[in-house]
Design a protein around this motif. Structure first.
Motif, PDB file in Angstrom:
ATOM      1  N   GLY A 157       0.814  -1.213   0.000  1.00  0.00           N
ATOM      2  CA  GLY A 157       0.000   0.000   0.000  1.00  0.00           C
ATOM      3  C   GLY A 157       0.845   1.260   0.000  1.00  0.00           C
ATOM      4  O   GLY A 157       0.511   2.245  -0.659  1.00  0.00           O
ATOM      5  N   ASP A 158       1.978   1.218   0.709  1.00  0.00           N
ATOM      6  CA  ASP A 158       2.855   2.379   0.733  1.00  0.00           C
ATOM      7  C   ASP A 158       3.499   2.600  -0.629  1.00  0.00           C
ATOM      8  O   ASP A 158       3.626   3.746  -1.090  1.00  0.00           O
ATOM      9  CB  ASP A 158       3.936   2.199   1.794  1.00  0.00           C
ATOM     10  N   LEU A 159       3.911   1.512  -1.288  1.00  0.00           N
ATOM     11  CA  LEU A 159       4.468   1.645  -2.639  1.00  0.00           C
ATOM     12  C   LEU A 159       3.454   2.291  -3.567  1.00  0.00           C
ATOM     13  O   LEU A 159       3.794   3.181  -4.366  1.00  0.00           O
ATOM     14  CB  LEU A 159       4.876   0.272  -3.177  1.00  0.00           C
ATOM     15  N   LEU A 160       2.206   1.854  -3.468  1.00  0.00           N
ATOM     16  CA  LEU A 160       1.151   2.421  -4.301  1.00  0.00           C
ATOM     17  C   LEU A 160       0.955   3.901  -3.987  1.00  0.00           C
ATOM     18  O   LEU A 160       0.835   4.742  -4.891  1.00  0.00           O
ATOM     19  CB  LEU A 160      -0.142   1.646  -4.065  1.00  0.00           C
ATOM     20  N   TYR A 161       0.959   4.241  -2.706  1.00  0.00           N
ATOM     21  CA  TYR A 161       0.766   5.631  -2.291  1.00  0.00           C
ATOM     22  C   TYR A 161       1.913   6.514  -2.782  1.00  0.00           C
ATOM     23  O   TYR A 161       1.685   7.597  -3.333  1.00  0.00           O
ATOM     24  CB  TYR A 161       0.658   5.677  -0.774  1.00  0.00           C
TER      25      TYR A 161
END
Length: 324
Positions: A157-161
């Motif tokens: 999720g952090d990579l996506l964000y």
């Protein structure tokens, strides 16, 4: 303070990843240096009683000093590697690489002379690497695997964000909320955590940003020349990782769109998969999938594939509903 100046090409060469083996190393370091890591206390209490003597080949290499051998912190070649691939790469490392990292380890004032497994690795790397890989696998099963689904959702999720912030706002958006010690200004990255004054001008190397659960609340960084600079930073929403239960859905919103759908929107503070949402809310996986499909068709969530996971994110429209 460290300053890293970016060329126009380097600005476009920022990439994101995570690393299971780095996460293992950071978690052992956290166990060795628990001060200031209160958010991980539930994990500490669960894991410490299960640490056994057969984990010594790993634990001996991370005594808690400022340096972790680079061979335990691999550079991800893809955004979402798996542990099996990283262990295969570890076993294939040349002897001179292992010895070079151990030499650097002894040069750090907080690490001291080589002991135990480190001596075995230096004198006869091949067999010692096999024992180390076995210990890493055992530690993974004890300390990380039971929590990996939640951890991976936060990491992916952090990579996506971050990728979204880069696309929307450029590097300024990426670094704005990454860590208090990091500042971006005029195509230059400032890292206040580094005690020595150092300046570097990138010439096409780019920057690798690695999300991590256990590096919190600090940073790991390797920014000296030559090679690509690397910063390992704390993943977003780390405070939610060990929480149990779920936040209540707003009553007014639940009355309009239904309690299950309102509950799912409430849980999507960070991107999450169907499996994780099911575990966190207590709803059946099939029901979660059905409700997410309805929210998707209404424009209240979007979905994105990151690695092998499909993550759902609430949209600005959904956020405005929750804010109201």
């Amino acid at each position: 303070m460290l300053t890293v100046a970016f060329s126009a090409y380097d600005v476009t060469s920022i990439r994101f990843a995570y690393s299971p083996l780095r996460e293992i190393s950071a978690s052992v370091h956290a166990l060795r240096t628990p001060a200031g890591r209160a958010l991980h206390l539930p994990w500490f209490k669960q894991v410490r009683p299960n640490l056994t003597a057969d984990l010594a080949p790993l634990l001996d290499l991370i005594p808690g000093g400022a340096y972790i051998p680079d061979f335990l912190c691999p550079i991800p070649t893809v955004p979402t590697p798996d542990l099996a691939g990283e262990l295969a790469a570890l076993r294939a490392l040349p002897d001179e690489v292992i010895r070079g990292d151990l030499d650097r380890m002894t040069s750090w004032p907080t690490c001291g002379p080589l002991e135990g497994t480190a001596i075995e690795l230096y004198e006869n790397p091949g067999p010692a690497l096999d024992r180390l890989a076995q210990a890493i696998g055992a530690y993974w099963r004890i300390a990380i695997a039971p929590h990996w689904s939640r951890m991976r959702n936060l990491l992916e999720g952090d990579l996506l964000y971050r990728a979204g912030r880069l696309a929307q706002d450029g590097p300024a958006g990426v670094f704005a909320d990454m860590h208090p010690a990091i500042r971006w200004e005029d195509r230059t990255l400032y890292l206040q955590q580094r005690p020595q004054e150092l300046s570097r001008v990138l010439k096409g190397e780019g920057l690798l940003l690695i999300a991590s659960v256990f590096v919190w609340p600090g940073l790991f960084h390797r920014t000296d020349s030559p090679g690509q600079p690397i910063i390992t930073y704390p993943v977003r929403a780390i405070a939610t990782l060990w929480e149990r239960g779920t936040a209540p859905a707003p009553d007014a919103l639940a009355a309009v769109i239904g309690r299950s759908r309102a509950l799912l929107l409430t849980e999507l503070d960070t991107p999450a998969s169907t499996t994780d949402l099911s575990r966190r809310t207590g709803l059946a996986a099939a029901s979660v999938s059905e409700q997410l499909a309805l929210l998707l068709s209404a424009g209240l969530v979007t979905k994105h594939r990151v690695g092998r996971a499909m993550l759902y994110v609430r949209t600005p429209r959904a956020q405005s509903l929750l804010d109201d």
